[in-house]
Design an enzyme around this catalytic site. Structure first.
Site, PDB file in Angstrom:
ATOM      1  N   GLN A  81     113.116   5.697 -25.515  1.00  0.00           N
ATOM      2  CA  GLN A  81     112.123   4.651 -25.720  1.00  0.00           C
ATOM      3  C   GLN A  81     111.031   5.085 -26.690  1.00  0.00           C
ATOM      4  O   GLN A  81     110.844   6.268 -26.973  1.00  0.00           O
ATOM      5  CB  GLN A  81     111.483   4.265 -24.379  1.00  0.00           C
ATOM      6  CG  GLN A  81     112.420   3.529 -23.446  1.00  0.00           C
ATOM      7  CD  GLN A  81     111.715   3.086 -22.179  1.00  0.00           C
ATOM      8  OE1 GLN A  81     111.869   3.686 -21.132  1.00  0.00           O
ATOM      9  NE2 GLN A  81     110.926   2.030 -22.276  1.00  0.00           N
ATOM     10  N   HIS A  82     110.297   4.091 -27.169  1.00  0.00           N
ATOM     11  CA  HIS A  82     109.008   4.241 -27.859  1.00  0.00           C
ATOM     12  C   HIS A  82     109.059   4.760 -29.292  1.00  0.00           C
ATOM     13  O   HIS A  82     108.082   4.625 -30.026  1.00  0.00           O
ATOM     14  CB  HIS A  82     108.068   5.171 -27.080  1.00  0.00           C
ATOM     15  CG  HIS A  82     107.809   4.804 -25.669  1.00  0.00           C
ATOM     16  ND1 HIS A  82     107.298   3.584 -25.291  1.00  0.00           N
ATOM     17  CD2 HIS A  82     107.997   5.507 -24.518  1.00  0.00           C
ATOM     18  CE1 HIS A  82     107.165   3.558 -23.971  1.00  0.00           C
ATOM     19  NE2 HIS A  82     107.594   4.694 -23.481  1.00  0.00           N
ATOM     20  N   ASP A 239     116.217   3.766 -22.377  1.00  0.00           N
ATOM     21  CA  ASP A 239     116.974   4.624 -21.460  1.00  0.00           C
ATOM     22  C   ASP A 239     116.665   4.367 -19.988  1.00  0.00           C
ATOM     23  O   ASP A 239     117.578   4.376 -19.159  1.00  0.00           O
ATOM     24  CB  ASP A 239     116.779   6.111 -21.810  1.00  0.00           C
ATOM     25  CG  ASP A 239     115.326   6.527 -21.953  1.00  0.00           C
ATOM     26  OD1 ASP A 239     114.409   5.720 -21.684  1.00  0.00           O
ATOM     27  OD2 ASP A 239     115.098   7.692 -22.349  1.00  0.00           O
TER      28      ASP A 239
END
Length: 482
Positions: A81-82, A239
């Site tokens: 992520q991110h 995830d």
């Protein structure tokens, strides 16, 4: 290898360090082939990766799967992520991606919170209070430090978006991963125009948010992967949302993940908005929500204490009144980012094994405190706690979680839950099923259930007391050292 009972699907887990691919029988959940390839992360002040390495790793992992991958009818990508991926007009990376664990944007996170109305406004609007991990803070950092890179950027993607787009030629994302950016409004489930304008990001550079169950596209010509043209591509997701799919989570079932860092989460139908910033109000990949809290110090911190003591990680001993707060990397839950580890109550008769047990207790105390914030108030506290991650099969971890939670603990036998969740999403495209129902049909959460034991309230209260008394010291010492 026996013949598959149903169509084959591919689930991918593109994590920070490697990419894993599973070819799964959609009818039974049986893994018929797998592959894995590593990629690199920079060291030093930042944490960056070249997105092209992720694609190369995906190609290698699928090649290891052999003929089974060529027979797949659908594919889905789960990813870290991110991360901020910036692409030029040709779809090539402008610069390496800034990853979730690149914390250089901490000053930008603090500034954004202040400039746009404070933590409560952010929580109500975006579902989460931005931290340095969030993509919006990374874009703000890039605009401040590398304006030429921002000017060259013609598309902004998350890691899983980048891989999906290379498969389909279409810029798409999903609500689960979009909810970790900081520029997606959880109340309206759309990009937030004011936040984007504030950080100078044109919404035209962002991917389309594909709805759960919608086809993101089909595999296009001219790729290096063993897929047939026209193979269906699912939306994919981040995830944590993929792991939730992989477990077939129902609302109210808590998950505790023991990795380098620890996470706790649960599915809920209520949109979360925690103004303290402890709980990130993520969306899940189905249409519900996935409130999640994270601790920085988990298996790595406990293993470090074991190494300092010259002990194996299982060499714990009971019967201690010593308290160890294992905040070796600072801590996120509780919010003590500049703290270090703290030892209290050491006696002549304290043994190394008791010190090690105290490290386990300190780490689990933080996770269970976060778990109480993640679960709905009316959640059934007798529901088994699903224990996953690298530490989940460790006896010392299992017994510490049982003793301090007072809950039954279930340890799923299935591995690679992110890739399995992606595979379940791909299978859902073919069958029309809810991906979580697919995973439940595959019985992915199957595993031994350890019965509940009486909760060790004395140890919990002791650790809480030491933490409360030491908080000023942890804050002050951390500030002085920085």
């Amino acid at each position: 290898m026996s013949a598959a009972e149903g169509p084959l699907v591919v689930g991918v887990d593109s994590s920070t360090q490697s990419t894993k691919a599973l070819v799964v029988d959609a009818a039974t959940g049986r893994v018929v082939a797998s592959g894995q390839a590593r990629h690199t992360v920079s060291s030093g002040a930042g944490r960056e990766s070249d997105p092209r390495q992720w694609w190369d790793a995906l190609c290698q992992a699928l090649e290891q799967c052999g003929d089974a991958a060529r027979e797949a009818a659908a594919v889905s990508i789960g990813g870290q992520q991110h991360g901020l991926v910036t692409l030029d007009e040709h779809g090539e990376p402008v610069r390496p991606a800034l990853l979730w664990n690149d914390v250089r944007s901490a000053p930008q996170a603090r500034r954004l919170i202040e400039e746009l109305g404070g933590a409560k406004v952010w929580a109500e609007r975006a579902g989460s209070v931005p931290a340095a991990s969030f993509t919006v803070t990374k874009w703000a950092w890039l605009a401040e430090h590398e304006p030429e890179a921002v000017r060259a950027t013609k598309a902004v993607r998350l890691p899983h978006d980048y891989l999906t787009e290379r498969l389909t030629g279409q810029g798409t994302t999903d609500r689960g991963d979009a909810s970790g950016t900081g520029w997606w409004a959880s109340g309206t489930e759309s990009y937030d125009a004011e936040i984007l304008a504030h950080v100078g990001l044109d919404p035209a550079l962002l991917p389309r948010v594909v709805r759960p169950g919608e086809v993101a596209g089909t595999v296009r010509d001219g790729h290096d992967l063993p897929f047939s043209k026209g193979t269906l591509v699912a939306p994919g997701t981040g995830d944590n949302a993929a792991a939730a799919l992989g477990l077939g989570l129902r609302p109210g079932t808590p998950v505790l993940s023991l990795g380098t860092s620890g996470t706790v989460y649960a599915v809920t139908r209520q949109r979360p908005a925690d103004p303290t910033g402890t709980v990130a109000g993520f969306a899940d990949a189905r249409g519900d929500w996935l409130p999640l809290a994270c601790t920085l110090n988990c298996t790595l911190a406990v293993d470090r204490v074991a190494a300092l003591l010259g002990l194996e990680r299982e060499a714990v001993e009971p019967g201690t009144s010593v308290t160890l707060l294992p905040y070796l990397d600072g801590e996120r839950t509780p919010a003590l980012p500049n703290a270090s580890g703290l030892l209290h109550g050491l006696r002549h008769d304290t043994t190394p094994g008791q010190l090690l047990q105290a490290a386990y207790d300190g780490a689990v105390h933080s996770l269970l405190g976060a778990l109480d914030l993640v679960l709905d108030e009316d959640a059934d506290r007798s529901t088994p706690l699903l224990l996953i991650g690298g530490g989940a099969r460790g006896t010392a971890w299992q017994q510490t979680v049982r003793r301090l939670s007072g809950r039954p603990v279930q340890v799923p036998e299935a591995k690679e839950l992110v890739a399995l969740g992606a595979a379940a999403q791909a299978a859902g495209l073919l069958t029309g099923e809810d991906p979580a129902a697919v995973a439940r049909r595959w019985d992915t959460a199957r595993g031994p259930v350890l019965e509940a034991v009486e909760r060790d309230d004395e140890t919990l209260a002791r650790i809480s007391g030491v933490l409360s008394d030491a908080a000023p010291l942890l804050l002050e010492r951390g500030t002085e050292s920085h």
